[in-house]
Design an enzyme around this catalytic site. Structure first.
Site, short mmCIF file in Angstrom:
data_model
loop_
_atom_site.label_atom_id
_atom_site.label_comp_id
_atom_site.label_asym_id
_atom_site.label_seq_id
_atom_site.Cartn_x
_atom_site.Cartn_y
_atom_site.Cartn_z
N GLU A 324 0.83 -1.21 0.00
CA GLU A 324 0.00 0.00 0.00
C GLU A 324 0.86 1.27 0.00
O GLU A 324 0.75 2.10 0.91
CB GLU A 324 -0.91 0.01 1.23
CG GLU A 324 -1.77 -1.22 1.37
CD GLU A 324 -2.72 -1.17 2.57
OE1 GLU A 324 -3.75 -1.85 2.52
OE2 GLU A 324 -2.41 -0.45 3.55
N GLY A 326 2.19 4.95 -0.53
CA GLY A 326 1.69 6.29 -0.84
C GLY A 326 2.90 7.17 -1.11
O GLY A 326 3.28 7.44 -2.25
N ARG A 363 3.13 19.82 6.68
CA ARG A 363 3.96 18.79 7.32
C ARG A 363 5.03 19.37 8.25
O ARG A 363 5.22 18.84 9.36
CB ARG A 363 4.61 17.87 6.27
CG ARG A 363 3.60 17.10 5.42
CD ARG A 363 4.25 16.04 4.55
NE ARG A 363 4.77 14.94 5.34
CZ ARG A 363 6.02 14.78 5.64
NH1 ARG A 363 6.93 15.61 5.20
NH2 ARG A 363 6.41 13.77 6.40
N TYR A 367 4.39 17.97 11.95
CA TYR A 367 5.28 16.88 12.41
C TYR A 367 6.71 17.35 12.63
O TYR A 367 7.59 16.51 12.80
CB TYR A 367 5.34 15.76 11.35
CG TYR A 367 4.02 15.30 10.82
CD1 TYR A 367 3.11 14.62 11.62
CD2 TYR A 367 3.69 15.51 9.48
CE1 TYR A 367 1.90 14.18 11.11
CE2 TYR A 367 2.48 15.07 8.96
CZ TYR A 367 1.60 14.41 9.78
OH TYR A 367 0.40 13.98 9.26
N CYS A 395 -1.12 33.86 9.95
CA CYS A 395 -0.98 34.56 11.23
C CYS A 395 -0.82 33.63 12.42
O CYS A 395 -1.70 33.57 13.28
CB CYS A 395 -2.17 35.49 11.43
SG CYS A 395 -2.04 36.87 10.31
N GLU A 396 0.21 32.86 12.43
CA GLU A 396 0.63 32.16 13.65
C GLU A 396 2.06 31.68 13.49
O GLU A 396 2.52 31.46 12.37
CB GLU A 396 -0.31 31.02 14.03
CG GLU A 396 -0.48 29.91 13.06
CD GLU A 396 -1.32 28.80 13.67
OE1 GLU A 396 -0.77 28.05 14.47
OE2 GLU A 396 -2.51 28.71 13.37
N TYR A 424 1.01 13.92 0.98
CA TYR A 424 0.51 14.51 2.22
C TYR A 424 0.75 16.02 2.30
O TYR A 424 0.98 16.56 3.38
CB TYR A 424 1.13 13.80 3.44
CG TYR A 424 0.94 12.30 3.40
CD1 TYR A 424 -0.32 11.74 3.58
CD2 TYR A 424 2.01 11.44 3.15
CE1 TYR A 424 -0.51 10.37 3.52
CE2 TYR A 424 1.82 10.07 3.08
CZ TYR A 424 0.57 9.54 3.26
OH TYR A 424 0.38 8.20 3.18
N1 LLP Z 1 -1.82 1.98 4.31
C1 LLP Z 1 -2.37 2.45 5.44
C2 LLP Z 1 -3.29 1.61 6.18
C3 LLP Z 1 -2.03 3.73 5.90
O1 LLP Z 1 -2.56 4.18 7.03
C4 LLP Z 1 -1.11 4.52 5.16
C5 LLP Z 1 -0.76 5.87 5.62
C6 LLP Z 1 -0.58 3.99 3.97
C7 LLP Z 1 -0.95 2.72 3.58
C8 LLP Z 1 0.39 4.75 3.13
O2 LLP Z 1 1.59 4.98 3.82
P1 LLP Z 1 2.86 5.64 3.07
O3 LLP Z 1 3.40 4.63 2.09
O4 LLP Z 1 2.39 6.84 2.38
O5 LLP Z 1 3.81 5.94 4.16
N2 LLP Z 1 0.36 12.64 6.97
C9 LLP Z 1 1.55 11.90 7.31
C10 LLP Z 1 1.48 10.48 6.86
C11 LLP Z 1 0.28 9.74 7.38
C12 LLP Z 1 0.25 8.33 6.86
C13 LLP Z 1 -1.04 7.71 7.17
N3 LLP Z 1 -1.16 6.37 6.70
C14 LLP Z 1 2.75 12.63 6.73
O6 LLP Z 1 2.59 13.70 6.16
O7 LLP Z 1 3.88 12.18 6.86
#
Ligand code: LLP
Length: 467
Positions: A324, A326, A363, A367, A395-396, A424
């Site tokens: 999966e 991303g 981000r 984070y 404004c922060e 993201y």
């Molecule tokens: N599968 C599931 C069940 C997930 O919860 C996620 C991401 C992925 C796949 C994809 O993960 P990746 O390959 O993208 O790491 N907003 C945060 C990241 C949150 C990820 C949430 N879950 C950031 O900006 O780093």
């Protein structure tokens, strides 16, 4: 550096070179750039990266000067992608999975641009969804819903019914989730293929906000409760069919051993599940592979490294592997392109103020994430390198894109990019301070093409029409 010096930087006149950008017509590129493109190899290779500084001191995206893209863009800030880089990233997974039965489920939450989705679908990708709307979008972009997986700890009945109707895989996350999935199957009149999301309790060694497979996480079932779930599933043979096991450890993981540790545990669970007569065929190891945000020459694991650590385990049980990804598919394909509004100092800290902000790219604020920042054009020859915080106009004080960055003092109006902004960033953008979401473009075959309109004030006012 004295404030007077910083604020007296001359406004950089924008160059007159005309590069028109349109969602319909292809851009006519300057002759020089065309020639560069023509000499580039037609095939895409895994190692090439789309954004690079050339000897002339300008930043390029696949042969197009980012500064030229700025001149033709509807406005700044905007997101600029390389379509070829998306292809290369997908191909890296495809090559790694050669010889395995597999589904690549692109995690739509990372980036939900419709054109990006269409492209990934055309390359053969499946999708991973966390809401009914992501499923609707995937279907619109022509993803095969039976090669999509619906994830989440709080899936609502209405969305589960949609998933059941489309024949999408659904991950069971909890006792109540199981109940809802059974109910959705009955409402849709369809048996749902389910995977059990097991929390393996493996520490992914990442920021706590993006760790999802540890004891304290809200996701998945406790592994000690596996037998309870298997017994429960057996009581709904017409409504659900258990076809696999899933885990997702977290995000930004930079050590593939972590995936291997989890996969070892997961195949043990699969052995236990199969021993009870379930015909389980899928092992879903989630996403989470990190990327090189720091651009400091570190060698990070590739999709091939990731798949190689689990390959034998998957083959030994004749499983189909679901992954999966991303971030590792989309993050490095894009920059947020900003314009410098000005440079200032408060006496102890120096600031480059740009038009992009935490509204477009949250981000760093959320984070404390590092994303590499650089100027898109050569600074004036007398520009000194100074340590700056790169901040937006919101404004922060949480509104920063980068802290303590050594950068040449830019001129007003010049371009500054935040790298690795494909994942993201736009998908987490907001309209805070009524900064409307930015337009998006990609470089496709040497042309800069719009792939999403910028949101406007009129779009905002539509929410109040007729009220
Ligand atoms: N599968 C599931 C069940 C997930 O919860 C996620 C991401 C992925 C796949 C994809 O993960 P990746 O390959 O993208 O790491 N907003 C945060 C990241 C949150 C990820 C949430 N879950 C950031 O900006 O780093």
């Amino acid at each position: 550096m004295a404030a007077s010096h910083l604020v007296s930087q001359a406004f950089l006149p924008l160059r007159n070179r005309h590069v028109s950008i349109s969602s319909r017509s292809r851009t006519v590129l300057p002759i020089k750039i065309r020639a560069t493109l023509a000499s580039e190899p037609a095939t895409v290779t895994a190692s090439k990266h789309c954004f690079s500084k050339k000897e002339d001191g300008y930043l390029y995206c696949e042969g197009v000067r980012v500064e030229d893209a700025m001149q033709g863009a509807e406005r700044t800030p905007f997101y600029l992608y390389s379509k070829d880089q998306i292809t290369r990233n997908y191909e890296a997974y495809r090559a790694a999975l050669e010889g395995l039965k597999s589904i690549v489920g692109y995690a739509i939450k990372a980036n939900n641009n419709y054109k990006v989705l269409e492209h990934l679908q055309s390359l053969g990708s499946g999708a991973v969804l966390v809401s009914g709307n992501e499923l609707r979008l995937a279907v619109r972009a022509r993803f095969d819903p039976t090669r999509c997986i619906f994830n989440g700890n709080g899936k609502v009945l209405e969305d589960l019914v949609l998933a059941a109707q489309y024949g999408t895989f659904v991950n069971i996350d909890s006792e109540f989730d199981l109940e809802n999935i059974v109910m959705a199957a009955r409402i849709a009149g369809k048996q749902v293929k389910v995977l059990l999301r097991i929390n393996p309790d493996v520490d992914p060694q990442v920021h706590p906000y993006v760790a999802t497979g540890t004891k304290t996480s809200k996701f998945g079932i406790r592994n000690e409760k596996l037998q309870w779930f298997l017994d429960a599933i057996k009581t709904y043979p017409n409504d659900i069919k258990l076809v696999g096991a899933h885990c997702h450890l977290g995000s930004t993981i930079t050590k593939v051993d972590i995936f291997r540790d989890a996969a070892v545990l997961m195949v043990k669970y699969i052995d236990e599940i199969r021993a009870q007569g379930f015909g389980v065929e899928y092992l879903n190891i989630g996403g989470g592979l990190g990327i090189d945000y720091h651009h400091a020459g570190a060698i990070l694991p590739t999709p091939m490294d990731l798949i190689n650590t689990v390959r034998e385990l998957v083959q030994s049980r004749d499983l189909t592997l679901i992954i999966e990804p991303g971030r590792s598919l989309i993050a490095n394909t894009c920059c947020l392109v900003n314009k410098v509004t000005g440079v200032k100092t408060n006496g102890t800290k120096n600031f480059i103020v740009v038009d992009g902000s935490m509204a477009e790219l949250i981000r760093p604020s959320l984070y404390d994430a590092y994303q590499h920042i650089e100027l898109v054009s050569p600074p004036p020859s007398d520009a000194g390198v100074v340590t700056y915080d790169v901040v937006g106009p919101v404004c922060e004080s949480a509104d920063f894109l980068g802290k303590d960055r050594d950068l040449p003092t830019p001129t007003k109006g010049s371009g500054l990019v935040v790298h690795d902004a494909g994942a993201y960033c736009m998908s987490m953008a907001s309209t805070y301070n009524l900064k409307m979401r930015p337009p998006e473009y990609w470089v496709d075959n040497g042309s800069v093409v719009k792939i999403r309109h910028g949101e406007t004030f009129e779009d905002f006012m539509k929410f109040f029409e007729g009220l």
